[in-house]
Design a protein around this motif. Structure first.
Motif, mmCIF file in Angstrom:
data_model
loop_
_atom_site.group_PDB
_atom_site.id
_atom_site.type_symbol
_atom_site.label_atom_id
_atom_site.label_comp_id
_atom_site.label_asym_id
_atom_site.label_seq_id
_atom_site.Cartn_x
_atom_site.Cartn_y
_atom_site.Cartn_z
ATOM 1 N N UNK A 7 0.852 -1.186 0.000
ATOM 2 C CA UNK A 7 0.000 0.000 0.000
ATOM 3 C C UNK A 7 0.892 1.242 0.000
ATOM 4 N N UNK A 8 0.359 2.355 -0.461
ATOM 5 C CA UNK A 8 1.101 3.614 -0.383
ATOM 6 C C UNK A 8 1.441 3.906 1.076
ATOM 7 N N UNK A 9 2.644 4.403 1.296
ATOM 8 C CA UNK A 9 3.182 4.766 2.605
ATOM 9 C C UNK A 9 3.491 3.550 3.476
ATOM 10 N N UNK A 10 3.560 2.391 2.852
ATOM 11 C CA UNK A 10 3.973 1.188 3.565
ATOM 12 C C UNK A 10 5.457 0.978 3.323
ATOM 13 N N UNK A 11 6.141 0.462 4.335
ATOM 14 C CA UNK A 11 7.543 0.089 4.191
ATOM 15 C C UNK A 11 7.628 -1.431 4.271
ATOM 16 N N UNK A 12 8.662 -1.971 3.659
ATOM 17 C CA UNK A 12 8.842 -3.417 3.604
ATOM 18 C C UNK A 12 10.330 -3.700 3.774
ATOM 19 N N UNK A 13 10.665 -4.626 4.671
ATOM 20 C CA UNK A 13 12.068 -4.983 4.877
ATOM 21 C C UNK A 13 12.535 -5.895 3.749
ATOM 22 N N UNK A 14 13.516 -5.430 2.990
ATOM 23 C CA UNK A 14 14.042 -6.216 1.878
ATOM 24 C C UNK A 14 15.091 -7.217 2.337
ATOM 25 N N UNK A 58 7.290 -6.215 19.325
ATOM 26 C CA UNK A 58 7.200 -5.531 18.036
ATOM 27 C C UNK A 58 8.226 -4.413 17.969
ATOM 28 N N UNK A 59 8.700 -4.189 16.775
ATOM 29 C CA UNK A 59 9.480 -2.985 16.500
ATOM 30 C C UNK A 59 8.768 -2.278 15.362
ATOM 31 N N UNK A 60 8.221 -1.116 15.647
ATOM 32 C CA UNK A 60 7.570 -0.311 14.623
ATOM 33 C C UNK A 60 8.618 0.687 14.134
ATOM 34 N N UNK A 61 8.868 0.657 12.836
ATOM 35 C CA UNK A 61 9.860 1.568 12.255
ATOM 36 C C UNK A 61 9.132 2.484 11.284
ATOM 37 N N UNK A 113 6.441 0.376 8.937
ATOM 38 C CA UNK A 113 6.417 -1.077 8.923
ATOM 39 C C UNK A 113 6.545 -1.587 10.339
ATOM 40 N N UNK A 114 6.117 -2.816 10.544
ATOM 41 C CA UNK A 114 6.332 -3.424 11.840
ATOM 42 C C UNK A 114 7.162 -4.679 11.660
ATOM 43 N N UNK A 115 8.015 -4.940 12.617
ATOM 44 C CA UNK A 115 8.849 -6.134 12.626
ATOM 45 C C UNK A 115 8.486 -6.950 13.856
ATOM 46 N N UNK A 116 8.138 -8.199 13.635
ATOM 47 C CA UNK A 116 7.843 -9.134 14.721
ATOM 48 C C UNK A 116 9.191 -9.644 15.213
ATOM 49 N N UNK A 123 0.405 -11.436 15.825
ATOM 50 C CA UNK A 123 1.257 -10.256 15.978
ATOM 51 C C UNK A 123 0.888 -9.197 14.934
ATOM 52 N N UNK A 124 0.618 -9.637 13.687
ATOM 53 C CA UNK A 124 0.176 -8.696 12.645
ATOM 54 C C UNK A 124 -1.143 -8.040 13.044
ATOM 55 N N UNK A 125 -2.023 -8.833 13.645
ATOM 56 C CA UNK A 125 -3.308 -8.293 14.105
ATOM 57 C C UNK A 125 -3.101 -7.242 15.193
ATOM 58 N N UNK A 126 -2.152 -7.507 16.091
ATOM 59 C CA UNK A 126 -1.833 -6.547 17.152
ATOM 60 C C UNK A 126 -1.342 -5.244 16.538
ATOM 61 N N UNK A 127 -0.415 -5.335 15.573
ATOM 62 C CA UNK A 127 0.085 -4.124 14.934
ATOM 63 C C UNK A 127 -1.037 -3.375 14.216
ATOM 64 N N UNK A 128 -1.891 -4.101 13.512
ATOM 65 C CA UNK A 128 -3.012 -3.455 12.810
ATOM 66 C C UNK A 128 -3.898 -2.704 13.789
ATOM 67 N N UNK A 129 -4.122 -3.299 14.955
ATOM 68 C CA UNK A 129 -4.915 -2.634 15.984
ATOM 69 C C UNK A 129 -4.257 -1.359 16.478
ATOM 70 N N UNK A 130 -2.958 -1.392 16.647
ATOM 71 C CA UNK A 130 -2.226 -0.194 17.085
ATOM 72 C C UNK A 130 -2.289 0.878 15.997
ATOM 73 N N UNK A 131 -1.967 0.494 14.767
ATOM 74 C CA UNK A 131 -1.926 1.458 13.660
ATOM 75 C C UNK A 131 -3.287 2.093 13.423
ATOM 76 N N UNK A 132 -4.357 1.336 13.650
ATOM 77 C CA UNK A 132 -5.700 1.870 13.399
ATOM 78 C C UNK A 132 -6.093 2.962 14.394
#
Length: 190
Positions: free
Chosen positions: A20-27, A72-75, A89-92, A155-164
């Motif tokens: 999605x726009x404004x999403x980061x992804x760890x390469x 979680x590490x939110x970057x 992005x979030x890192x588990x 963990x992804x669900x937890x991050x989604x809840x925080x971001x929302x």
């Protein structure tokens, strides 16, 4: 300067399409340097050839949810100091690959970003500018030690809840800054 995405590997092109726009992804990590893709809206494409600055803000979180504690590490990355150009992005931290990326980033030395739009990309490297009263790696490992769940989907669900909880990525940036300023520990327990 900017290059067409068709020159990237097919798997990376597919990953960019799914972002999605404004999403980061760890390469991943290349020669001890972590690299991230930051997806921007297509209307940003003309700016890819301009000089750009990038800063990042990490936040380490232990979140208890359904009786499990996650690490979680939110970057968040901010381009040109503009609040309208924050990618997250979030890192588990309980997943080996994501833990390694977070650890490489929190050495606070160099990191790379690939700015991408639907059609173009540009790769750049930056030096981390860290002045603090703590060792980020120690905070990272303490966060991991307090976690007891490696359930990636939850963990992804937890991050989604925080971001929302935030209207925008820049709102999250300033909220995390108010919890733990950049010169102090980037840690919160929820």
């Amino acid at each position: 300067m900017a290059t067409k995405n068709t020159e990237l590997s097919e798997s990376l092109q597919k990953s960019i399409d799914l972002m999605a726009d404004y999403q980061a992804y760890a390469l991943g990590i290349n020669r001890d340097t972590p690299f991230f893709a930051l997806k921007l809206p297509q209307n940003f494409a003309p700016d890819l050839d301009e000089p750009l600055s990038c800063e990042f803000k990490p936040a380490m979180l232990n979140v208890t949810y359904h009786g499990q504690t996650f690490a979680l590490c939110v970057v968040q990355f901010r381009l040109n100091g503009r609040d309208s150009l924050v990618c997250s992005l979030n890192l588990d931290l309980m997943q080996d690959r994501e833990h390694a990326v977070a650890r490489a980033l929190l050495r606070m030395q160099e990191y790379g970003v690939m700015l991408v739009t639907e059609e173009l990309h540009r790769a750049m490297e930056f030096k981390a500018n860290f002045v603090g009263t703590f060792n980020p790696i120690v905070v990272l490992e303490e966060t991991v030690q307090q976690a007891d769940s490696d359930d990636k989907a939850l963990c992804r669900e937890v991050y989604s809840g925080i971001a929302s909880q935030f209207e925008s990525a820049s709102d999250m940036w300033y909220s995390f800054e108010s919890i733990a300023p950049a010169h102090h520990r980037w840690y919160a327990k929820m």
